[in-house]
Scaffold this active site. Structure first.
Site, PDB file in Angstrom:
ATOM      1  N   GLN A  97       0.841  -1.198   0.000  1.00  0.00           N
ATOM      2  CA  GLN A  97       0.000   0.000   0.000  1.00  0.00           C
ATOM      3  C   GLN A  97       0.877   1.248   0.000  1.00  0.00           C
ATOM      4  OE1 GLN A  97      -3.453  -0.688   3.041  1.00  0.00           O
ATOM      5  NE2 GLN A  97      -1.790  -2.046   3.591  1.00  0.00           N
ATOM      6  N   HIS A 115      -1.446   1.366  -4.271  1.00  0.00           N
ATOM      7  CA  HIS A 115      -1.867   2.768  -4.138  1.00  0.00           C
ATOM      8  C   HIS A 115      -1.023   3.701  -5.004  1.00  0.00           C
ATOM      9  CE1 HIS A 115      -3.851   1.827   0.036  1.00  0.00           C
ATOM     10  NE2 HIS A 115      -4.499   1.315  -0.976  1.00  0.00           N
ATOM     11  N   CYS A 123      -1.408  13.918 -15.463  1.00  0.00           N
ATOM     12  CA  CYS A 123      -2.380  14.975 -15.745  1.00  0.00           C
ATOM     13  C   CYS A 123      -3.813  14.460 -15.557  1.00  0.00           C
ATOM     14  CB  CYS A 123      -2.196  15.478 -17.174  1.00  0.00           C
ATOM     15  SG  CYS A 123      -3.431  16.723 -17.618  1.00  0.00           S
ATOM     16  N   CYS A 146      -2.368  21.121 -21.470  1.00  0.00           N
ATOM     17  CA  CYS A 146      -3.674  20.742 -22.041  1.00  0.00           C
ATOM     18  C   CYS A 146      -4.836  21.378 -21.277  1.00  0.00           C
ATOM     19  CB  CYS A 146      -3.818  19.231 -22.049  1.00  0.00           C
ATOM     20  SG  CYS A 146      -4.194  18.549 -20.425  1.00  0.00           S
ATOM     21  N   SER A 185      -2.402  -1.542   9.454  1.00  0.00           N
ATOM     22  CA  SER A 185      -3.508  -1.626  10.402  1.00  0.00           C
ATOM     23  C   SER A 185      -4.670  -2.410   9.809  1.00  0.00           C
ATOM     24  CB  SER A 185      -3.968  -0.217  10.802  1.00  0.00           C
ATOM     25  OG  SER A 185      -4.351   0.494   9.643  1.00  0.00           O
TER      26      SER A 185
HETATM   27  P1  OAD Z   1      -1.485   2.664   9.318  1.00  0.00           P
HETATM   28  O1  OAD Z   1      -0.859   3.883   9.917  1.00  0.00           O
HETATM   29  O2  OAD Z   1      -2.955   2.568   9.326  1.00  0.00           O
HETATM   30  O3  OAD Z   1      -0.917   1.376  10.064  1.00  0.00           O
HETATM   31  C1  OAD Z   1       0.465   1.196  10.293  1.00  0.00           C
HETATM   32  C2  OAD Z   1       0.671  -0.121  11.008  1.00  0.00           C
HETATM   33  O4  OAD Z   1       2.074  -0.343  11.134  1.00  0.00           O
HETATM   34  C3  OAD Z   1       0.083  -0.156  12.422  1.00  0.00           C
HETATM   35  O5  OAD Z   1      -0.694  -1.329  12.586  1.00  0.00           O
HETATM   36  C4  OAD Z   1       1.323  -0.205  13.320  1.00  0.00           C
HETATM   37  O6  OAD Z   1       1.117  -0.951  14.510  1.00  0.00           O
HETATM   38  C5  OAD Z   1       2.318  -0.883  12.421  1.00  0.00           C
HETATM   39  N1  OAD Z   1       3.740  -0.616  12.721  1.00  0.00           N
HETATM   40  C6  OAD Z   1       4.290   0.474  13.291  1.00  0.00           C
HETATM   41  N2  OAD Z   1       5.616   0.340  13.386  1.00  0.00           N
HETATM   42  C7  OAD Z   1       5.935  -0.870  12.843  1.00  0.00           C
HETATM   43  C8  OAD Z   1       7.141  -1.591  12.645  1.00  0.00           C
HETATM   44  N3  OAD Z   1       8.318  -1.099  13.006  1.00  0.00           N
HETATM   45  N4  OAD Z   1       7.072  -2.816  12.051  1.00  0.00           N
HETATM   46  C9  OAD Z   1       5.862  -3.324  11.685  1.00  0.00           C
HETATM   47  N5  OAD Z   1       4.697  -2.689  11.856  1.00  0.00           N
HETATM   48  C10 OAD Z   1       4.716  -1.476  12.421  1.00  0.00           C
HETATM   49  O7  OAD Z   1      -0.890   2.537   7.847  1.00  0.00           O
HETATM   50  P2  OAD Z   1      -1.371   1.607   6.638  1.00  0.00           P
HETATM   51  O8  OAD Z   1      -1.997   0.366   7.145  1.00  0.00           O
HETATM   52  O9  OAD Z   1      -0.230   1.489   5.703  1.00  0.00           O
HETATM   53  O10 OAD Z   1      -3.474   5.130   1.828  1.00  0.00           O
HETATM   54  O11 OAD Z   1      -2.480   2.509   5.980  1.00  0.00           O
HETATM   55  C11 OAD Z   1      -3.118   2.052   4.815  1.00  0.00           C
HETATM   56  C12 OAD Z   1      -3.392   3.193   3.894  1.00  0.00           C
HETATM   57  O12 OAD Z   1      -4.057   4.251   4.610  1.00  0.00           O
HETATM   58  C13 OAD Z   1      -2.169   3.856   3.317  1.00  0.00           C
HETATM   59  O13 OAD Z   1      -1.687   3.199   2.153  1.00  0.00           O
HETATM   60  C14 OAD Z   1      -2.657   5.220   2.996  1.00  0.00           C
HETATM   61  C15 OAD Z   1      -3.449   5.504   4.250  1.00  0.00           C
HETATM   62  O14 OAD Z   1      -4.382   6.467   4.155  1.00  0.00           O
HETATM   63  C16 OAD Z   1      -3.582   6.193   1.016  1.00  0.00           C
HETATM   64  O15 OAD Z   1      -3.060   7.262   1.271  1.00  0.00           O
HETATM   65  C17 OAD Z   1      -4.387   5.927  -0.195  1.00  0.00           C
END
Ligand code: OAD
Length: 246
Positions: A97, A115, A123, A146, A185
């Site tokens: 992601q 993502h 554009c 454009c 998460s």
């Molecule tokens: P989150 O911030 O929701 O979750 C991050 C996760 O990483 C949490 O569960 C933490 O416990 C875990 N974490 C923190 N430190 C860590 C480490 N050292 N090793 C392993 N895990 C660790 O971020 P994402 O799940 O990536 O999308 O969020 C998903 C999407 O929401 C992103 O791609 C982004 C966001 O909005 C867009 O912007 C489209």
């Protein structure tokens, strides 16, 4: 852990799903954790088509900062361990992601960027693409010739994922024997559904220092950081963990 290692050792098809947590130990903030980006910034202003339409300059200022931070960061031991894992598995897919390009820079070859990425601006009207360097896109160049606007080539809330990429991720998940969910998460869909809805007979393991939305539904939870746990897993596969003991 032992069952997971055995499954992984014997698996011919493996899918890894990563989120921002895998880059935390490279110094990049997550979205929802302590100090996370969505704790201090408004998602709808920065990561939605409506926010971009309202204030493209604000959006680019934010993504230019993130792009610069991504380029200053280095892949960590977790990213590198996944490269090592890829060489051991005949059918390996890493669906991320993250838009930070750290898996690519580490050397992962079978990579699906669900993502998008911050390497490119696109554009809104004619789909013209422009590669971004460490300076990102200067505000004076947001307007394209454009008449459209140059935007980051990433997926915002309310937008569909790149369809071919998503299809490949679903297909890989459907045939996976092991799915490893790292540093997410698991609350953002459809990516999170790879580990739950689209998995068929796969053994699902999670690496995360904290409980997540899917922890109760996976076969094995490894509570730890990605940069520590993933190299340990690769060492176990190599048999090194059997010999290297104090
Ligand atoms: P989150 O911030 O929701 O979750 C991050 C996760 O990483 C949490 O569960 C933490 O416990 C875990 N974490 C923190 N430190 C860590 C480490 N050292 N090793 C392993 N895990 C660790 O971020 P994402 O799940 O990536 O999308 O969020 C998903 C999407 O929401 C992103 O791609 C982004 C966001 O909005 C867009 O912007 C489209």
């Amino acid at each position: 852990m032992r069952e997971f290692i055995e499954r992984l050792r014997n698996a011919r098809s493996v899918v890894v799903l990563t989120g921002s947590g895998i880059s935390a130990e490279s110094g990049l903030p997550t979205f929802r954790g302590v100090g996370g980006l969505w704790r201090t910034h408004r998602v709808e202003e920065l990561a939605s088509p409506a926010g971009f339409a309202r204030d493209p300059e604000l959006v680019w200022t934010w993504y230019n900062e993130r792009n610069a931070a991504h380029r200053r960061a280095q892949p960590n031991a977790g990213h590198h361990a996944l490269v090592a894992l890829e060489t051991r598995v005949p059918d390996f897919t890493l669906a991320t992601q993250n838009v930070d390009s750290l898996h690519l820079r580490a050397g992962t070859r079978s990579l699906l960027e669900l993502h998008g990425s911050l390497r490119v601006a696109r554009c809104t009207r004619c789909d013209h693409e422009r590669a971004l360097d460490e300076h990102g896109l200067p505000p004076s160049e947001i307007e394209h010739a454009c008449g459209g606007l140059m935007r980051p080539d990433i997926v915002w809330f309310g937008e569909p994922l790149p369809q071919a990429t998503w299809r490949r991720a679903v297909e890989a998940t459907e045939r996976a024997e092991v799915i490893l969910v790292v540093g997410t998460s698991a609350v953002v869909y459809p990516a999170a559904a790879l580990a739950t809805r689209y998995a068929r007979d796969a053994f699902v393991a999670e690496i995360n220092p904290e409980a997540t939305a899917i922890s109760e539904r996976v076969g094995c939870v490894l509570r730890g950081s990605a940069a520590e746990t993933l190299p340990r897993i690769v060492a176990e596969l190599d048999g090194a963990a059997d010999t290297l003991r104090v």
